[in-house]
Design a protein around this motif. Structure first.
Motif, short mmCIF file in Angstrom:
data_model
loop_
_atom_site.label_atom_id
_atom_site.label_comp_id
_atom_site.label_asym_id
_atom_site.label_seq_id
_atom_site.Cartn_x
_atom_site.Cartn_y
_atom_site.Cartn_z
N ASP A 1 33.57 -0.45 -7.83
CA ASP A 1 33.62 -1.58 -6.90
C ASP A 1 34.76 -2.52 -7.23
O ASP A 1 35.50 -2.98 -6.34
CB ASP A 1 32.29 -2.34 -6.93
N GLU A 2 34.93 -2.81 -8.52
CA GLU A 2 36.00 -3.72 -8.93
C GLU A 2 37.37 -3.09 -8.71
O GLU A 2 38.33 -3.78 -8.31
CB GLU A 2 35.81 -4.10 -10.41
N PHE A 3 37.48 -1.80 -8.96
CA PHE A 3 38.75 -1.11 -8.77
C PHE A 3 39.19 -1.14 -7.31
O PHE A 3 40.35 -1.44 -7.00
CB PHE A 3 38.62 0.34 -9.26
N VAL A 4 38.25 -0.86 -6.42
CA VAL A 4 38.57 -0.89 -4.99
C VAL A 4 39.02 -2.28 -4.57
O VAL A 4 39.96 -2.45 -3.78
CB VAL A 4 37.36 -0.42 -4.16
N GLY A 5 38.37 -3.30 -5.13
CA GLY A 5 38.74 -4.67 -4.80
C GLY A 5 40.12 -5.05 -5.28
O GLY A 5 40.74 -5.98 -4.73
N ARG A 6 40.64 -4.31 -6.26
CA ARG A 6 41.97 -4.63 -6.80
C ARG A 6 43.10 -3.86 -6.11
O ARG A 6 44.27 -4.16 -6.34
CB ARG A 6 42.02 -4.31 -8.31
#
Length: 538
Positions: free
Chosen positions: A464-469
């Motif tokens: 989730d955090e990777f996609v947000g970045r």
């Protein structure tokens, strides 16, 4: 001085060596592939895949692959009387591999039996065939992909597609109307243009009724003993696509002149040729001036096969590394029992499984006609999975040490083959530019890819955090970073949803969570190394 009676053969005992890997089933031993075949809608083909996997892992088929590479094709430009011959001779083992793969439908299965999951079924077969010998899959891939382009010209498709469908290999150099089955190749690139096909200078002069005479030179013509070729040439209205057969409709040899075979790094069992056209008869496929739009239908399918081809190479390299490590001892115990080697093998395994789940999901997109997802997903996967091949195979080779550096093992052949899919159908930069083109001109393709990734939302915090970045920056100089990020997000999403927690956790922790080292074998302390390796080779 030797002692009396000392056996001279005492130093010749081959101890602590892995036995040859043979008589195994490429399908049953690959749980990720088995699961994906069922999950993506091709359960009906499991018995076919199992049978094919058993044949490919048998000693005879392995020998065919070795012999086809030890005895590369030979160009015969003329007969002994000085007449043009323009034929390429292949070793009998090449023909045996072709006969086997055609029998199982790698060249035509989705078109011959267009039921749900047919592209997925073929994808499993294709990835296994390349594990045995990758070169012979080239004409199979082009034949499969050509149907999508031929259908842009219904009259040509009515004539040629029925000849493609039969699952019987006919190696004769003869008019297509007299053969039990045909194969198609392609010739697009020219020495002055390469991937810039619009720099094409081959001229196409119309003679009426959709027929043309072509004059020009192709720098790379793949599989020149195919029965016909899709080529690009400049017609009066611009760059156009043509079907160019080896034989004219009146049964005469076409003016298809083979100049020389390429002396390639890998893919040695397959022939790649420079070819010259001098008033060579051809038929228009698609509208005049729309050659790229027509041939791209073929390219989309061959790019899928680039993903499948690299997936197969990763899988075979992993299989060889695990097999060797389970039999070779060093420092008092088997290599496979040593923590550092376990880390390397597990890292190789999650790379292979990530490629497998992505390739098979893409194949389902072709089955379901998910054009938006396939448009971007195939370009992204082609770049990333093919790009990972060379480093993955190199690491797997190192697991075998010196035993992997000699030609008697399959590893040098895999290593030479590994860069090919990054070059074929557009090198890395070309594919990344195509990713940008898709995002700009077909934004629905990005929406479809991100929607697929979002199906795993909440499954792993790091994803989730990777996609947000991910910065959706469409600037050219950042195209590789964007393409890589989209590929990793897509792979992670599929692994989180469908693979065991140990595999998904290790992948997300290493590839997405900031723990990724600069080489394989750098998985974090919490990774279930033993569990991952056990799953990788049942």
């Amino acid at each position: 001085m030797l002692k009396q009676g000392a056996p001279l053969s005492a130093t010749h005992n081959a101890e602590n060596q892995a036995p040859p890997l043979k008589d195994y089933n490429l399908f049953d031993g690959d749980l990720a592939l088995v699961e994906a075949l069922h999950r993506e809608g091709a359960s009906w083909s499991a018995s076919r895949a199992r049978e094919f996997g058993g044949l490919l892992g048998g000693e005879e088929a392995i020998r065919w692959g070795v012999e086809a590479n030890q005895n590369p094709p030979v160009l015969q430009t003329h007969d002994r009387f000085g007449n043009r011959r323009d034929e390429v001779e292949f070793h009998p083992s090449w023909h045996e591999l072709m006969r086997l793969s055609v029998k199982y439908g790698i060249h035509s299965l989705p078109w011959a039996d267009p039921i749900g999951g047919a592209h997925v079924a073929r994808a499993a077969l294709m990835s296994m065939a390349g594990q045995n010998e990758a070169g012979h899959t080239c004409p199979l891939s082009m034949t499969y992909a050509s149907v999508a382009a031929l259908r842009k010209q219904p009259d040509v498709a009515r004539e040629w597609v029925p000849r493609i469908l039969p699952m019987e290999y006919d190696q004769r150099c003869a008019p297509s109307s007299k053969k039990t089955g045909v194969l198609l190749g392609m010739g697009m690139t020219e020495k002055q243009g390469g991937s810039d096909v619009r720099a094409n200078t081959t001229a196409a002069d119309p003679i009426g009724g959709g027929e043309y005479l072509l004059t020009g030179h192709k720098w790379f013509c793949s599989a020149p003993m195919c029965d016909a070729f899709l080529v690009l040439a400049q017609a009066p209205a611009g760059l156009s696509c043509f079907l160019l057969p080896r034989w004219t409709p009146d049964g005469e040899k076409n003016r298809f002149y083979l100049q020389r075979l390429k002396n390639k790094l890998g893919n040695r069992a397959n022939a790649s040729c420079e070819v010259e056209f001098l008033g060579t008869w051809a038929q228009l496929v698609g509208p005049e001036g729309r050659g790229v739009a027509t041939i791209i239908e073929m390219v989309n399918h061959t790019r899928l096969d680039c993903v499948l081809g690299s997936t197969g190479l990763l899988r075979q390299a992993l299989t060889q590394a695990i097999h060797h490590s389970r039999h070779r001892s060093a420092f008092g115990k088997l290599l496979a029992e040593q923590p550092l080697m376990q880390n390397v093998l597990a890292d190789l395994a999650i790379e292979s499984e990530g490629a497998t789940v992505l390739a098979m999901r893409l194949a389902r997109a072709f089955d379901n006609q998910e054009r938006a997802f396939a448009r971007l997903g195939t370009a992204v996967a082609k770049y990333w999975v093919a790009k990972r091949g060379a480093s993955h195979v190199a690491e797997a080779l190192e697991c075998l040490g010196g035993n992997g550096y000699v030609e008697e093992s399959i590893m040098p052949r895999l290593y030479r083959e590994a860069p090919l899919n990054s070059i074929w159908e557009g090198s890395g930069n070309v594919n990344c530019l195509d990713v940008l083109r898709a995002i700009r001109k077909e934004p629905e393709s990005l929406d479809a890819l991100l929607a697929e990734v979002a199906l795993a939302r909440g499954g792993d915090r790091r994803l989730d955090e990777f996609v947000g970045r991910i910065a959706m920056n469409a600037e050219e100089r950042g195209a590789r970073r964007l393409t890589e990020s989209l590929a990793l997000a897509l792979q992670a999403s599929l692994l989180v949803r469908f693979s065991p927690a140990a595999v998904a956790d290790a992948f997300c922790g290493s590839r997405l969570g900031g723990e990724w080292g600069h080489s394989f074998g750098t998985l974090g302390d919490g990774a279930d190394l033993n569990g991952i390796v056990r799953r990788a080779l049942a």
